[in-house]
Scaffold this motif. Sequence first.
Motif, PDB file in Angstrom:
ATOM      1  N   UNK A 109      40.114   8.339  42.613  1.00  0.00           N
ATOM      2  CA  UNK A 109      40.695   7.072  42.153  1.00  0.00           C
ATOM      3  C   UNK A 109      39.589   6.136  41.673  1.00  0.00           C
ATOM      4  N   UNK A 110      39.962   5.200  40.807  1.00  0.00           N
ATOM      5  CA  UNK A 110      39.027   4.203  40.272  1.00  0.00           C
ATOM      6  C   UNK A 110      39.706   2.835  40.271  1.00  0.00           C
ATOM      7  N   UNK A 153      44.106   0.117  38.395  1.00  0.00           N
ATOM      8  CA  UNK A 153      43.736   1.241  39.220  1.00  0.00           C
ATOM      9  C   UNK A 153      44.314   2.497  38.599  1.00  0.00           C
ATOM     10  N   UNK A 154      43.578   3.561  38.682  1.00  0.00           N
ATOM     11  CA  UNK A 154      44.061   4.857  38.212  1.00  0.00           C
ATOM     12  C   UNK A 154      43.664   5.905  39.236  1.00  0.00           C
ATOM     13  N   UNK A 155      44.530   6.883  39.439  1.00  0.00           N
ATOM     14  CA  UNK A 155      44.191   7.964  40.364  1.00  0.00           C
ATOM     15  C   UNK A 155      44.730   9.272  39.827  1.00  0.00           C
ATOM     16  N   UNK A 156      44.061  10.339  40.225  1.00  0.00           N
ATOM     17  CA  UNK A 156      44.487  11.676  39.863  1.00  0.00           C
ATOM     18  C   UNK A 156      44.356  12.530  41.118  1.00  0.00           C
ATOM     19  N   UNK A 187      32.715  -1.755  40.567  1.00  0.00           N
ATOM     20  CA  UNK A 187      33.433  -0.532  40.231  1.00  0.00           C
ATOM     21  C   UNK A 187      33.538   0.287  41.508  1.00  0.00           C
ATOM     22  N   UNK A 188      34.765   0.644  41.892  1.00  0.00           N
ATOM     23  CA  UNK A 188      35.005   1.388  43.125  1.00  0.00           C
ATOM     24  C   UNK A 188      35.573   2.757  42.751  1.00  0.00           C
ATOM     25  N   UNK A 189      34.863   3.791  43.158  1.00  0.00           N
ATOM     26  CA  UNK A 189      35.309   5.169  42.965  1.00  0.00           C
ATOM     27  C   UNK A 189      35.652   5.721  44.347  1.00  0.00           C
ATOM     28  N   UNK A 190      36.769   6.392  44.449  1.00  0.00           N
ATOM     29  CA  UNK A 190      37.196   6.912  45.748  1.00  0.00           C
ATOM     30  C   UNK A 190      37.536   8.387  45.618  1.00  0.00           C
ATOM     31  N   UNK A 191      36.967   9.198  46.511  1.00  0.00           N
ATOM     32  CA  UNK A 191      37.275  10.618  46.598  1.00  0.00           C
ATOM     33  C   UNK A 191      37.835  10.871  47.984  1.00  0.00           C
ATOM     34  N   UNK A 192      39.006  11.504  48.073  1.00  0.00           N
ATOM     35  CA  UNK A 192      39.651  11.725  49.364  1.00  0.00           C
ATOM     36  C   UNK A 192      40.177  13.146  49.468  1.00  0.00           C
ATOM     37  N   UNK A 193      40.030  13.711  50.652  1.00  0.00           N
ATOM     38  CA  UNK A 193      40.617  14.993  51.000  1.00  0.00           C
ATOM     39  C   UNK A 193      41.763  14.693  51.965  1.00  0.00           C
TER      40      UNK A 193
END
Length: 194
Positions: free
Chosen positions: A17-18, A1-4, A53-59
Amino acid sequence: MASIAYNFGEKISVELAYLGFKRNGSLQIEETIEFGDETFDVDELIESKFNVDIYRLAFNYHFFQSPNWTLGAALGVHITDFDIGISAPERMISEEVDQIAPVPYLALNAEYRFYDRWQLGGSIEYFSLRAGDSDGSLVNITAGIDYSFSDSMGLGFAYNLYDLSVNSDSLTDDLAGEFQYQYSGPLVYIRVGF
């Protein structure tokens, strides 16, 4: 997992995140399987693949902060790309489905800094929807420990439970029924923030 993550001041951040999984297997099946336009017969040796493949965008909004604690809530979207395939090598037939499922979610998260650069953290993400002849839900729970090398970079170890389920009479033109994907296990991840 990687996140920025990018922080807009102390209370608001955006995170991308991915996470990816690749699974392959073979099995002599005990019942007939209809998948897409193909039928796979009893006692037939099949090969399968299940790639996610899971892509996550969060506010994120951090509504409580102290020197040791941060509590927050998030609104985001999971975009899950499924690549599922079955083949019968002896008959040289195969069928594949590639489906993208965007799922919005709400989350609660907490972090506790217990020693200099060490912190414990966790989050619970949830969404459920019923529309027409379809319903689905997403539950994603993570708990872990992070070590920060600097103010903007760290390494972590966590345990994750991920459950995505969809029931429908019309998932796609070629595929209907019930789909459930569950994963639980350890994660090692890199965290980068700006």
